[in-house]
Design a protein around this motif. Structure first.
Motif, PDB file in Angstrom:
ATOM      1  N   CYS A 148       0.849  -1.201   0.000  1.00 17.18           N
ATOM      2  CA  CYS A 148       0.000   0.000   0.000  1.00 17.18           C
ATOM      3  C   CYS A 148       0.877   1.242   0.000  1.00 17.18           C
ATOM      4  O   CYS A 148       0.699   2.144  -0.819  1.00 17.18           O
ATOM      5  CB  CYS A 148      -0.917  -0.008   1.224  1.00 17.18           C
ATOM      6  SG  CYS A 148      -2.372  -1.058   1.062  1.00 17.18           S
ATOM      7  N   ALA A 194      -3.590   1.577  -4.409  1.00 17.13           N
ATOM      8  CA  ALA A 194      -2.724   0.635  -3.699  1.00 17.13           C
ATOM      9  C   ALA A 194      -3.239  -0.794  -3.856  1.00 17.13           C
ATOM     10  O   ALA A 194      -2.476  -1.731  -4.127  1.00 17.13           O
ATOM     11  CB  ALA A 194      -2.630   1.012  -2.232  1.00 17.13           C
ATOM     12  N   TRP A 195      -4.541  -0.961  -3.682  1.00 12.78           N
ATOM     13  CA  TRP A 195      -5.159  -2.292  -3.836  1.00 12.78           C
ATOM     14  C   TRP A 195      -4.960  -2.808  -5.252  1.00 12.78           C
ATOM     15  O   TRP A 195      -4.648  -3.983  -5.464  1.00 12.78           O
ATOM     16  CB  TRP A 195      -6.649  -2.198  -3.499  1.00 12.78           C
ATOM     17  CG  TRP A 195      -7.378  -3.489  -3.595  1.00 12.78           C
ATOM     18  CD1 TRP A 195      -7.543  -4.408  -2.604  1.00 12.78           C
ATOM     19  CD2 TRP A 195      -8.049  -4.018  -4.745  1.00 12.78           C
ATOM     20  NE1 TRP A 195      -8.285  -5.480  -3.055  1.00 12.78           N
ATOM     21  CE2 TRP A 195      -8.607  -5.260  -4.371  1.00 12.78           C
ATOM     22  CE3 TRP A 195      -8.245  -3.566  -6.055  1.00 12.78           C
ATOM     23  CZ2 TRP A 195      -9.329  -6.055  -5.242  1.00 12.78           C
ATOM     24  CZ3 TRP A 195      -8.960  -4.355  -6.932  1.00 12.78           C
ATOM     25  CH2 TRP A 195      -9.502  -5.585  -6.528  1.00 12.78           C
TER      26      TRP A 195
END
Length: 261
Positions: free
Chosen positions: A220, A240-241
């Motif tokens: 992340c 981030a995911w």
């Protein structure tokens, strides 16, 4: 209808794979490709350093997240005590071989790329005070060393604990530079397989949780730092995911191809 399967013992695997090595042609091809890549990068430093460093950063991000996803996958299998994945776990654990190399490449990127990749390190001013504080150069360097360093160490411990029992019962073989590591694994072997299994499973459960958490949390921050900040005007709450799950999916695809091969 019930079916009975024979699950090979470690000793059977040891006899089956004794002396199996990576083909010399594959090693030579990989070495040539690495030398060509280094040569092109050095040439790029003299002709177009921005593009050279950006190419390194782009490839580092892709292969670093993919390689760390391999051990994370193995850790998840251990956490849920999955049995179906046992034949392919060594494939995914093998992805870790690139992780220490990726850490060295990251150090080079952080300390020597200057502002060729990350313009906020001198070429472009950060207008938002909070973002400027977050992207302070010292804080930026420390985050990278901490998160990827933690992933490298934790995943290394997980792999060590995973393979040491196999190494203990297999004949001596493999890379010469790793002979000392294999000797240390054998030195810790008590010979009591039931006791060793209990100790290993207990440690793997704890390490597996640490691997999974460090992979998600670490990527992340690293997705924000090493990818999103290339453009100071780009922001995406799901970014981030997207980054670490893209690495995860690519790892699953590559593992599938390796297993079929």
């Amino acid at each position: 209808m019930s079916q009975h399967y024979h699950y090979p013992t470690r000793e059977e695997f040891a006899r089956r794979f004794s002396g199996v090595t990576v083909p010399a042609g594959l090693k030579t091809g990989a070495l040539i490709a690495a030398l060509v890549g280094i040569g092109v990068f050095v040439m790029g430093l003299f002709t177009n350093p921005d593009r050279a460093w950006q190419a390194v950063q782009y490839n580092w991000t892709y292969f670093a997240v993919l390689s760390t996803a391999g051990t994370a996958f193995a850790a998840v299998q251990r956490i849920v005590t999955a049995r179906w994945s046992r034949p392919i776990i060594r494939f995914t654990e093998g992805f870790y071989a690139f992780v220490p190399i990726a850490f060295v490449i990251l150090i080079g990127l952080l300390f020597f790329s200057g502002e060729h990749v990350y313009t906020f390190r001198g070429r472009e001013a950060v207008s938002i005070a909070e973002k400027a504080a977050y992207l302070d150069n010292n804080f930026f360097l420390l985050r990278g060393l901490f998160f990827f360093g933690a992933i490298t160490v934790i995943q290394g411990l997980f792999i060590w604990n995973s393979v040491k029992m196999d190494v203990a019962v297999m004949p001596e073989s493999g890379a010469k530079w790793a002979a000392g590591l294999r000797a240390r694994m054998r030195a810790a072997w008590t010979g009591d397989e039931r006791r060793e299994l209990h100790t290993q499973h207990s440690a793997q459960g704890k390490l597996g949780v640490a691997v999974a958490m460090s992979f998600v949390i670490g990527w992340c921050f690293m997705a924000w730092d090493y990818s999103m900040t290339i453009s100071l005007h780009f922001q995406q709450t799901m970014y981030a995911w997207i980054v670490f799950m893209t690495g995860w999916v690519n790892m699953v695809m590559l593992t599938s191809l390796l297993a079929m091969w």
